[in-house]
Design an enzyme around this catalytic site. Structure first.
Site, PDB file in Angstrom:
ATOM      1  N   GLY A   1      12.135 -49.038  21.634  1.00  9.45           N
ATOM      2  CA  GLY A   1      11.174 -48.911  20.537  1.00  9.45           C
ATOM      3  C   GLY A   1      11.462 -49.969  19.479  1.00  9.45           C
ATOM      4  N   HIS A   2      12.744 -50.065  19.074  1.00 13.81           N
ATOM      5  CA  HIS A   2      13.117 -51.102  18.095  1.00 13.81           C
ATOM      6  C   HIS A   2      12.822 -52.491  18.659  1.00 13.81           C
ATOM      7  CE1 HIS A   2      16.117 -47.839  16.944  1.00 13.81           C
ATOM      8  NE2 HIS A   2      15.480 -48.047  15.815  1.00 13.81           N
TER       9      HIS A   2
ATOM     10  N   ARG B   1      18.104 -40.582  18.036  1.00 13.48           N
ATOM     11  CA  ARG B   1      18.669 -39.234  18.112  1.00 13.48           C
ATOM     12  C   ARG B   1      18.626 -38.659  19.533  1.00 13.48           C
ATOM     13  NH1 ARG B   1      16.385 -39.035  12.814  1.00 13.48           N
ATOM     14  NH2 ARG B   1      17.922 -38.401  11.268  1.00 13.48           N
TER      15      ARG B   1
END
Ligand code: PAF
Length: 284
Positions: free
Chosen positions: A36-37, A190
């Site tokens: 995602g990053h 997370r």
């Protein structure tokens, strides 16, 4: 890739780019980087001459000490990933660098109004103030042309847009689509804290949101809300903290589908002591 740790180092690196008339994209992160990053980094690289990425687990945005202590930290692997992806600058400041006055003496206080009071704002008092503080300080140091944020943190984007508006900051905020695992789970740092069984059950969060899209129009807003909450809560290890169906621009809850052009369902679910958030566009 240049690795900067201090204010002087990042300022010098940015000044050199400006001297060369290069445009700069910026991806602020808290590390534990995932695809995602990296999608944000790649988007920034495609739209700017240079890309800077910060890695900083920001203490002022954690209202829960346990969450801050257990937040995954993988700086060496992160820096390596950024280097492989082709970022130009990694900014990896210490807490003292970002908060030279000491954490007990941080005084900035933002009033984001309604958008800061609902959902994550209500569930995590002080969280968005901490996000506003650190993003503003990072923007001051990095001075990018554009900054990239993932839409998983849907409300955060509205907060940052509002901060930029209130403080008259001339940086374009670019929201980027959620990146998901093959089974639909939204990528999150997370997720690495989920055990095997929690991870297996967590897939029901996104799967339920996908089903909700198919119910729009056929069922009322209240019925879809009830469907999502009861379906996710029926999964043994999942506990819905909230699910709200809101106007995507104002974040106001809507009484009926015709009340807003863009309707988004925002959910937060506790899986053991791991707090996962996700959202989906129900109508646009
Ligand atoms: O989304 C995040 O990872 C953080 O909230 C951010 C924007 C990097 C600020 O600490």
């Amino acid at each position: 890739m240049i690795i900067c740790k201090t204010r002087d180092e990042i300022s010098a690196a940015v000044a050199e780019l400006r001297r060369q008339n290069k445009t700069l994209g910026f991806v602020p992160t808290m590390g534990a980087l995932h695809n995602g990053h990296l999608s944000l980094v790649k988007k920034s690289m495609s739209e700017n001459d240079c890309t800077a990425v910060s890695i900083f687990v920001n203490p002022t945005q954690f209202n829960n000490k346990h969450d801050l202590q257990t937040y995954p930290r993988t700086v060496d692997a992160d820096v390596k990933l950024l280097e492989e992806t082709g970022a130009d600058i990694a900014f990896v400041p210490s807490v003292e660098t970002m908060y030279p006055e000491g954490l007990d003496n941080v005084t900035e206080s933002y009033d984001f109004g309604f958008i800061g009071q609902v959902m994550e704002g209500a569930a995590r008092p002080g969280h968005f103030n901490g996000v506003g503080i650190v993003v503003h300080r990072l923007f001051d140091l990095v001075k990018p042309d554009r900054a990239y944020f993932g839409m998983k943190d849907f409300q955060q984007i509205a907060i940052i847009r509002e901060m930029v508006r209130q403080c008259n900051i001339n940086i374009e905020i670019i929201p980027c689509p959620i990146v998901r695992e093959d089974d639909g789970l939204a990528l999150s740092s997370r997720n690495t804290r989920l055990n095997e069984e929690q991870r297996r059950q967590a897939v029901q969060i996104s799967q339920t949101l996908f089903k909700a899209v198919g119910l729009v129009g056929e069922k009322s807003v209240d019925e879809v809300k009830e469907f999502v909450i009861s379906t996710v809560n029926s999964v043994p290890l999942l506990d819905v903290e909230y699910f709200e169906i809101v106007d995507g621009y104002s974040l106001q809850t809507i009484p009926s589908w015709n009340e807003a052009e863009w309707v988004v369902g925002c959910i937060t679910v506790n899986v053991g002591d791991v707090r996962l958030i996700d959202n989906i566009t129900l109508k646009k």
